[in-house]
Write a protein that holds these residues in place. Sequence first.
Motif, mmCIF file in Angstrom:
data_model
loop_
_atom_site.group_PDB
_atom_site.id
_atom_site.type_symbol
_atom_site.label_atom_id
_atom_site.label_comp_id
_atom_site.label_asym_id
_atom_site.label_seq_id
_atom_site.Cartn_x
_atom_site.Cartn_y
_atom_site.Cartn_z
ATOM 1 N N ASP A 1 0.889 -1.162 0.176
ATOM 2 C CA ASP A 1 0.112 0.175 -0.004
ATOM 3 C C ASP A 1 0.796 1.348 0.002
ATOM 4 O OD1 ASP A 1 -2.602 -1.505 0.486
ATOM 5 O OD2 ASP A 1 -1.559 -2.107 2.241
ATOM 6 N N ILE A 2 1.917 1.238 0.746
ATOM 7 C CA ILE A 2 2.907 2.290 0.796
ATOM 8 C C ILE A 2 4.236 1.914 0.772
ATOM 9 C CG2 ILE A 2 3.624 4.383 2.350
ATOM 10 C CD1 ILE A 2 0.846 3.769 3.952
ATOM 11 N N VAL A 3 5.216 2.474 -0.110
ATOM 12 C CA VAL A 3 6.411 2.564 -0.320
ATOM 13 C C VAL A 3 7.349 3.580 0.076
ATOM 14 C CG1 VAL A 3 8.384 1.840 -2.043
ATOM 15 C CG2 VAL A 3 6.085 0.799 -2.333
ATOM 16 N N LEU A 4 8.063 3.362 1.197
ATOM 17 C CA LEU A 4 8.938 4.594 1.677
ATOM 18 C C LEU A 4 10.612 4.540 1.277
ATOM 19 C CD1 LEU A 4 7.926 4.318 5.169
ATOM 20 C CD2 LEU A 4 6.786 5.798 3.518
ATOM 21 N N MET A 5 11.122 5.645 0.736
ATOM 22 C CA MET A 5 12.439 5.352 0.328
ATOM 23 C C MET A 5 13.032 6.690 0.651
ATOM 24 S SD MET A 5 12.208 4.968 -3.649
ATOM 25 C CE MET A 5 11.677 6.164 -4.630
ATOM 26 N N ALA A 6 14.332 6.893 1.354
ATOM 27 C CA ALA A 6 15.081 8.251 1.675
ATOM 28 C C ALA A 6 16.461 7.783 1.052
ATOM 29 C CB ALA A 6 15.109 8.320 2.951
ATOM 30 N N GLU A 7 17.055 8.985 0.101
ATOM 31 C CA GLU A 7 18.259 8.998 -0.299
ATOM 32 C C GLU A 7 18.634 7.716 -1.162
ATOM 33 O OE1 GLU A 7 19.663 11.707 0.191
ATOM 34 O OE2 GLU A 7 19.458 12.401 2.274
ATOM 35 N N THR A 8 17.633 7.522 -1.915
ATOM 36 C CA THR A 8 17.855 6.012 -2.776
ATOM 37 C C THR A 8 18.213 6.517 -4.225
ATOM 38 O OG1 THR A 8 15.467 5.959 -3.160
ATOM 39 C CG2 THR A 8 16.375 4.737 -1.281
ATOM 40 N N ILE A 9 18.306 7.581 -4.465
ATOM 41 C CA ILE A 9 18.175 7.946 -5.918
ATOM 42 C C ILE A 9 19.672 8.775 -6.392
ATOM 43 C CG2 ILE A 9 15.689 7.953 -6.301
ATOM 44 C CD1 ILE A 9 15.764 11.143 -6.210
ATOM 45 N N TYR A 10 20.580 8.493 -5.518
ATOM 46 C CA TYR A 10 21.872 9.158 -5.904
ATOM 47 C C TYR A 10 22.632 8.543 -7.259
ATOM 48 C CZ TYR A 10 23.442 5.217 -3.265
ATOM 49 O OH TYR A 10 23.827 3.883 -2.928
ATOM 50 N N SER A 11 22.266 7.316 -7.339
ATOM 51 C CA SER A 11 23.199 6.765 -8.697
ATOM 52 C C SER A 11 22.121 6.671 -9.780
ATOM 53 C CB SER A 11 23.278 5.279 -7.930
ATOM 54 O OG SER A 11 23.971 4.517 -9.254
ATOM 55 N N ILE A 12 22.384 7.557 -10.973
ATOM 56 C CA ILE A 12 22.006 7.321 -12.116
ATOM 57 C C ILE A 12 21.476 6.143 -12.586
ATOM 58 C CG2 ILE A 12 22.009 8.172 -14.447
ATOM 59 C CD1 ILE A 12 23.331 10.670 -13.521
ATOM 60 N N SER A 13 22.682 5.247 -12.481
ATOM 61 C CA SER A 13 22.576 3.792 -13.112
ATOM 62 C C SER A 13 21.823 2.878 -12.409
ATOM 63 C CB SER A 13 23.992 3.280 -13.204
ATOM 64 O OG SER A 13 24.642 3.045 -11.822
ATOM 65 N N ALA A 14 21.288 3.332 -11.152
ATOM 66 C CA ALA A 14 20.512 2.376 -10.447
ATOM 67 C C ALA A 14 19.038 2.847 -10.536
ATOM 68 C CB ALA A 14 20.652 2.234 -8.932
ATOM 69 N N GLN A 15 18.601 4.154 -11.115
ATOM 70 C CA GLN A 15 17.273 4.907 -11.088
ATOM 71 C C GLN A 15 16.396 3.877 -12.035
ATOM 72 O OE1 GLN A 15 17.582 8.897 -12.158
ATOM 73 N NE2 GLN A 15 18.554 9.445 -10.357
ATOM 74 N N HIS A 16 16.691 3.222 -12.816
ATOM 75 C CA HIS A 16 15.827 2.371 -13.677
ATOM 76 C C HIS A 16 15.306 1.239 -12.866
ATOM 77 C CE1 HIS A 16 13.853 0.662 -17.091
ATOM 78 N NE2 HIS A 16 14.122 -0.293 -16.813
ATOM 79 N N ASN A 17 16.390 0.442 -12.285
ATOM 80 C CA ASN A 17 15.749 -0.679 -11.622
ATOM 81 C C ASN A 17 15.066 -0.348 -10.369
ATOM 82 O OD1 ASN A 17 17.261 -2.357 -13.235
ATOM 83 N ND2 ASN A 17 19.120 -2.397 -12.132
ATOM 84 N N LEU A 18 15.303 0.738 -9.704
ATOM 85 C CA LEU A 18 14.412 1.202 -8.475
ATOM 86 C C LEU A 18 12.951 1.447 -8.910
ATOM 87 C CD1 LEU A 18 13.942 2.047 -5.620
ATOM 88 C CD2 LEU A 18 15.114 4.331 -6.248
#
Length: 301
Positions: free
Chosen positions: A218-235
């Motif tokens: 129902d709810i997804v939480l995330m903090a400081e997870t998008i620093y890496s450009i190469s990982a953004q698509h997988n996230l």
Amino acid sequence: MATNSTFQLFSSSSGVSGFFDSSTETPLPPPPPPVEVLSSEVSLNVKCSVEPVNLEDGLTLLKGRVSTKEVFGLPNSDLVPGVYEGGLKLWEGSLDLIKALQAEVQNGHLSFSGKRVLELGCGHGLPGIFAFLEGASAVHFQDFNAEVLQSLTIPNVNANLSERLSPSTSKDASSDIVGELRFFAGDWSQVHQCLPHANKKEKDLSCSSGHSPHSGYDIVLMAETIYSISAQHNLYSLIKKCLSHPGGVVYMAAKKHYFGVGGGTRQFLSMVEKDGVMAASLVAEVADGSSNVREVWKLSI
């Protein structure tokens, strides 16, 4: 603090052809296989001390502290991409996220009661702990490193919940509380394989046919997870595999730009906008001079 500001980075006629260029990033080693880490698998060889963190409206949570050198043999290191992703450090965005969630609950825009919650890149797990204290029926914590879960996340969850919900001195608070707490390690490209409420394939969130309305988080939480450009698509792909539809929401805390690594909220949200499935609204902005501008965003279908 800003609320309900609809985000649009590019107009349909802007002519932007791509999200980002990750060709300059160094290829990473293959990630470890995804695995569930049991609450009983606490590391006995690493000392985890706790100290209070005072938030708003009288809320105090406990922050665990462990040695990066003891756990990974990496002194004075924030992260080593593909090896250690910074999970032992309490990043500013985690506290920003909790404060924003507090405000959302107080103004009636959010309720955790009875909800299934997933915290991605959890580290200390403070946002997930807050969700559990607010009545979530299940909170699942994910981090890249199993060692982070074993040495920090699980002890920190136990310390916080023992402090509030159990008068006993048991080391495992989960035996004294109502609700489900589970822990999962793995890379965002693979960890959906062991997350209980994630689909093996990416959901088509643009329509509701073919999916149970009770599946997903129902709810997804995330903090400081998008620093890496190469990982953004997988996230982002993982979020779409995990999110309940209809009604699922994502709360994301991050810096507007991460200097030196290229990621940031504008980079990530441009990808979300181009995909056209989810809408983003700004929940909070923090410009206190201690770092680059930080933001909390809400993503919904």
